[in-house]
Write a protein that holds these residues in place. Sequence first.
Motif, PDB file in Angstrom:
ATOM      1  N   GLN A 135     105.173 -40.169  71.383  1.00  0.00           N
ATOM      2  CA  GLN A 135     104.833 -39.287  70.264  1.00  0.00           C
ATOM      3  C   GLN A 135     103.826 -38.212  70.633  1.00  0.00           C
ATOM      4  O   GLN A 135     103.889 -37.100  70.122  1.00  0.00           O
ATOM      5  CB  GLN A 135     104.263 -40.098  69.096  1.00  0.00           C
ATOM      6  N   GLY A 136     102.892 -38.553  71.518  1.00  0.00           N
ATOM      7  CA  GLY A 136     101.891 -37.564  71.925  1.00  0.00           C
ATOM      8  C   GLY A 136     102.527 -36.318  72.508  1.00  0.00           C
ATOM      9  O   GLY A 136     102.054 -35.206  72.280  1.00  0.00           O
ATOM     10  N   TRP A 137     103.603 -36.477  73.276  1.00  0.00           N
ATOM     11  CA  TRP A 137     104.317 -35.323  73.833  1.00  0.00           C
ATOM     12  C   TRP A 137     105.109 -34.630  72.734  1.00  0.00           C
ATOM     13  O   TRP A 137     105.093 -33.407  72.635  1.00  0.00           O
ATOM     14  CB  TRP A 137     105.257 -35.776  74.948  1.00  0.00           C
ATOM     15  N   ASP A 138     105.821 -35.416  71.915  1.00  0.00           N
ATOM     16  CA  ASP A 138     106.631 -34.826  70.836  1.00  0.00           C
ATOM     17  C   ASP A 138     105.780 -33.989  69.879  1.00  0.00           C
ATOM     18  O   ASP A 138     106.250 -32.990  69.344  1.00  0.00           O
ATOM     19  CB  ASP A 138     107.339 -35.922  70.041  1.00  0.00           C
ATOM     20  N   ARG A 139     104.536 -34.382  69.678  1.00  0.00           N
ATOM     21  CA  ARG A 139     103.656 -33.680  68.736  1.00  0.00           C
ATOM     22  C   ARG A 139     102.884 -32.525  69.370  1.00  0.00           C
ATOM     23  O   ARG A 139     102.395 -31.663  68.660  1.00  0.00           O
ATOM     24  CB  ARG A 139     102.654 -34.671  68.133  1.00  0.00           C
ATOM     25  N   SER A 140     102.720 -32.533  70.697  1.00  0.00           N
ATOM     26  CA  SER A 140     101.829 -31.543  71.309  1.00  0.00           C
ATOM     27  C   SER A 140     102.523 -30.430  72.082  1.00  0.00           C
ATOM     28  O   SER A 140     101.954 -29.349  72.230  1.00  0.00           O
ATOM     29  CB  SER A 140     100.829 -32.241  72.234  1.00  0.00           C
ATOM     30  N   ILE A 141     103.722 -30.646  72.577  1.00  0.00           N
ATOM     31  CA  ILE A 141     104.372 -29.639  73.423  1.00  0.00           C
ATOM     32  C   ILE A 141     105.088 -28.548  72.623  1.00  0.00           C
ATOM     33  O   ILE A 141     104.981 -27.369  72.974  1.00  0.00           O
ATOM     34  CB  ILE A 141     105.303 -30.313  74.456  1.00  0.00           C
ATOM     35  N   PRO A 142     105.816 -28.889  71.537  1.00  0.00           N
ATOM     36  CA  PRO A 142     106.454 -27.805  70.767  1.00  0.00           C
ATOM     37  C   PRO A 142     105.421 -26.782  70.287  1.00  0.00           C
ATOM     38  O   PRO A 142     104.289 -27.129  69.935  1.00  0.00           O
ATOM     39  CB  PRO A 142     107.091 -28.541  69.587  1.00  0.00           C
ATOM     40  N   GLY A 143     105.831 -25.514  70.316  1.00  0.00           N
ATOM     41  CA  GLY A 143     104.939 -24.432  69.914  1.00  0.00           C
ATOM     42  C   GLY A 143     104.280 -23.730  71.077  1.00  0.00           C
ATOM     43  O   GLY A 143     103.681 -22.669  70.906  1.00  0.00           O
ATOM     44  N   HIS A 144     104.382 -24.306  72.264  1.00  0.00           N
ATOM     45  CA  HIS A 144     103.821 -23.675  73.463  1.00  0.00           C
ATOM     46  C   HIS A 144     104.938 -22.969  74.227  1.00  0.00           C
ATOM     47  O   HIS A 144     106.103 -23.313  74.105  1.00  0.00           O
ATOM     48  CB  HIS A 144     103.115 -24.706  74.342  1.00  0.00           C
TER      49      HIS A 144
END
Length: 135
Positions: free
Chosen positions: A84-93
Amino acid sequence: MTAEMPQVAAEFGGDPQITFPPAAAPAGLKVIEVVEGHGPVVRRGDTITVNYQGQVWGNPEPFDSSFARHDPTSFGIGIGQVIQGWDRSIPGHNVGSRLLISIPPEYGYGSRGVPQAGIGGGDTLVFVVDIIATR
């Protein structure tokens, strides 16, 4: 926020060297864009290609590194294929960005951890992620 986060040596594409501060890991999910990319924006549902290095907070040795293997990896983002940490942090960059991500257990591997990788149930994870491509 940057004072409580680790420091990363190396530019996009280079082997990351993480230096941890003496303080405990910060609470919650934290993301720092170390290098701002100028490529397309990553959106939920995209398939992305990244290089990454993962370490347990405070541990000088990585538990996993595609940089060391010279083998970027691809997966769907924002759709439950990764923690989840990746799913929540990577989109938008943007493609071309280098991210430093601190992931608390509830967004990582939870209370079970991954003992064979040296990840305990209460461990905060730190990743350096270079976003290479999105489609």
